[in-house]
Design an enzyme around this catalytic site. Structure first.
Site, PDB file in Angstrom:
ATOM      1  N   HIS A  46     -23.184  43.852 -19.370  1.00 54.49           N
ATOM      2  CA  HIS A  46     -23.913  43.271 -20.494  1.00 54.49           C
ATOM      3  C   HIS A  46     -24.201  44.357 -21.515  1.00 54.49           C
ATOM      4  O   HIS A  46     -24.831  45.358 -21.200  1.00 54.49           O
ATOM      5  CB  HIS A  46     -25.249  42.672 -20.033  1.00 54.49           C
ATOM      6  CG  HIS A  46     -25.080  41.338 -19.392  1.00 54.49           C
ATOM      7  ND1 HIS A  46     -26.128  40.614 -18.886  1.00 54.49           N
ATOM      8  CD2 HIS A  46     -23.979  40.596 -19.187  1.00 54.49           C
ATOM      9  CE1 HIS A  46     -25.669  39.481 -18.389  1.00 54.49           C
ATOM     10  NE2 HIS A  46     -24.372  39.449 -18.547  1.00 54.49           N
ATOM     11  N   GLN A 178     -20.118  36.710 -15.539  1.00 57.16           N
ATOM     12  CA  GLN A 178     -18.758  36.166 -15.667  1.00 57.16           C
ATOM     13  C   GLN A 178     -18.778  34.822 -16.410  1.00 57.16           C
ATOM     14  O   GLN A 178     -19.650  34.615 -17.237  1.00 57.16           O
ATOM     15  CB  GLN A 178     -18.058  36.063 -14.301  1.00 57.16           C
ATOM     16  CG  GLN A 178     -17.673  37.423 -13.737  1.00 57.16           C
ATOM     17  CD  GLN A 178     -18.801  38.099 -12.997  1.00 57.16           C
ATOM     18  OE1 GLN A 178     -19.461  37.502 -12.167  1.00 57.16           O
ATOM     19  NE2 GLN A 178     -19.023  39.353 -13.270  1.00 57.16           N
TER      20      GLN A 178
HETATM   21  P1  IMP Z   1     -13.809  40.797  -9.853  1.00 55.56           P
HETATM   22  O1  IMP Z   1     -14.960  39.963 -10.251  1.00 55.56           O
HETATM   23  O2  IMP Z   1     -14.027  42.274 -10.097  1.00 55.56           O
HETATM   24  O3  IMP Z   1     -13.356  40.506  -8.457  1.00 55.56           O
HETATM   25  O4  IMP Z   1     -12.578  40.409 -10.808  1.00 55.56           O
HETATM   26  C1  IMP Z   1     -11.987  39.125 -10.781  1.00 55.56           C
HETATM   27  C2  IMP Z   1     -11.581  38.694 -12.193  1.00 55.56           C
HETATM   28  O5  IMP Z   1     -12.749  38.477 -12.969  1.00 55.56           O
HETATM   29  C3  IMP Z   1     -10.773  39.754 -12.972  1.00 55.56           C
HETATM   30  O6  IMP Z   1      -9.859  39.075 -13.811  1.00 55.56           O
HETATM   31  C4  IMP Z   1     -11.833  40.473 -13.781  1.00 55.56           C
HETATM   32  O7  IMP Z   1     -11.304  41.088 -14.934  1.00 55.56           O
HETATM   33  C5  IMP Z   1     -12.745  39.308 -14.129  1.00 55.56           C
HETATM   34  N1  IMP Z   1     -14.130  39.714 -14.394  1.00 55.56           N
HETATM   35  C6  IMP Z   1     -15.072  40.084 -13.505  1.00 55.56           C
HETATM   36  N2  IMP Z   1     -16.235  40.353 -14.106  1.00 55.56           N
HETATM   37  C7  IMP Z   1     -16.048  40.120 -15.414  1.00 55.56           C
HETATM   38  C8  IMP Z   1     -16.908  40.184 -16.566  1.00 55.56           C
HETATM   39  O8  IMP Z   1     -18.098  40.498 -16.503  1.00 55.56           O
HETATM   40  N3  IMP Z   1     -16.328  39.863 -17.760  1.00 55.56           N
HETATM   41  C9  IMP Z   1     -15.031  39.480 -17.860  1.00 55.56           C
HETATM   42  N4  IMP Z   1     -14.198  39.397 -16.819  1.00 55.56           N
HETATM   43  C10 IMP Z   1     -14.711  39.714 -15.611  1.00 55.56           C
HETATM   44 MG    MG Z   2     -19.723  40.900 -19.882  1.00 59.00          MG
END
Ligand code: IMP
Ligand code: MG
Length: 336
Positions: A46, A178
């Site tokens: 954030h 997310q």
């Molecule tokens: P993870 O959450 O790290 O396991 O990632 C899984 C997917 O969610 C990937 O495509 C990441 O780039 C995306 N992702 C995870 N957290 C964020 C966020 O805060 N913003 C945008 N994409 C996210």
């Molecule tokens: Mg973000």
């Protein structure tokens, strides 16, 4: 009898739509007793501009900037190393964190092993490498470790049953991480994160369904996504959008892929989340690019100007039951 009322901030696209900005705004306009992070881990980023200073938080919710109790809920997974370095960063930035930051006892922990596994194997779908997926897997596999098992976290632990139902009245701002397109159930599986990114995810943190009040959906005037799947179509305009919007990840620094807004994705997210208020951010980016386009029913709807596009979107949102006065278009650096 204690009563709870909960306003929710939820991202309607793939994350990075500006939830932090909406949280920052709402914290100043309502008397919240708590700000609750209800899902995700240190994968989130954030970006918050507070009193002219830029802060990037990964785990700790925005309430801390306003002296509101800030809780990492049990729908999250917590990386203690990241948590302590964030506390330090906030303190050094002049934010008073004493007796303000809490972690639910039953929150699962991201360990060193989770992080290294994610760095190795997370490349397949392009994770943030923060150990998020492996930590949730161990939680559901019943082999995980919880905050209550980590001695250093003891001063920050909170029992959410007592906190919400222990006698006092609470007014909670629930801040999601997310977004809908990354939700474990409703996102584009397997290109998703491992938590529940919808309004339903809020309830998993010990809150009753009748407590839900306003649901603030946050979107952008175009879409972005970070991860391994091909998302961005051919065309120089999409690189222009990324440049104009400064679309680089707050957690990993990766360049985000971009595309036009998809009306049907937005409609699904609005319905499933029960959105009552909506903020559509970064209108200025399409203004810089000079094109006004939306995918609607698999065709490209092109508009002559900004007003036409806003009008089209507003009419669709009204059809979904959102009152016009609860629809906000906003600019990159503008407050709402
Ligand atoms: P993870 O959450 O790290 O396991 O990632 C899984 C997917 O969610 C990937 O495509 C990441 O780039 C995306 N992702 C995870 N957290 C964020 C966020 O805060 N913003 C945008 N994409 C996210
Ligand atoms: Mg973000």
């Amino acid at each position: 009898m204690s009563t709870q009322s909960v306003d929710v901030i939820v991202d309607l696209q793939y994350g990075d739509c500006g939830k932090g900005k909406v949280a920052h705004h709402l914290c100043q306009t309502k008397n919240y007793t708590h700000v609750l992070r209800y899902n995700g881990g240190a994968n989130a980023g954030h970006t918050i501009f507070h009193r002219g200073k830029k802060f990037i938080t990964h785990q700790i919710p925005a309430g801390v900037f306003f002296g509101i109790k800030s809780v990492v809920g049990n729908g999250c997974v917590l990386d203690p190393i990241q948590f302590f370095s964030e506390l330090k960063m906030l303190e050094e930035g002049g934010i008073d964190i004493s007796d303000k930051v809490f972690v639910a006892e039953n929150t699962h922990i991201i360990t060193e092993a989770h992080r290294s596994e994610d760095k190795r194997e997370g490349v397949r779908i392009g994770t943030t490498g923060r150990g998020n997926g492996p930590a949730y897997r161990d939680k559901y596999g019943r082999t995980g470790k919880r905050a209550i098992d980590v001695p250093e976290l003891k001063p920050y632990l909170i029992n959410l049953y007592q906190e919400w139902h222990g006698g006092g009245d609470t007014q909670i701002l629930a801040e999601g991480a997310q977004g809908f397109g990354l939700d474990i159930d409703w996102g584009d599986y397997p290109y998703v994160t491992s938590s529940h990114c919808t309004t339903a995810g809020v309830l998993l943190n010990g809150l009753p369904s009748r407590a839900i009040g306003d649901v603030w959906g946050v979107a952008k005037m175009y879409e972005t996504y970070v991860g391994s799947k091909k998302f961005q179509p051919e065309g120089e305009v999409f690189n222009k959008i990324a440049d104009a919007g400064e679309e680089y990840g707050a957690t990993t620094g990766r360049r985000r892929q971009t595309n036009w807004m998809n009306m049907q994705t937005l409609e699904r997210a609005i319905r499933i989340n029960g959105v009552t208020h909506i903020v559509i951010n970064k209108v200025d980016v399409l203004r810089i690019v000079g094109q006004w386009v939306i995918y609607d029913q698999n065709t490209k709807a092109e508009f002559k100007n900004e007003d036409e596009m806003k009008h089209f979107v507003t009419e669709r949102l009204k059809k979904l039951g959102i009152t016009e006065s609860n629809i906000f278009f906003s600019e990159s650096r503008e407050r709402i």
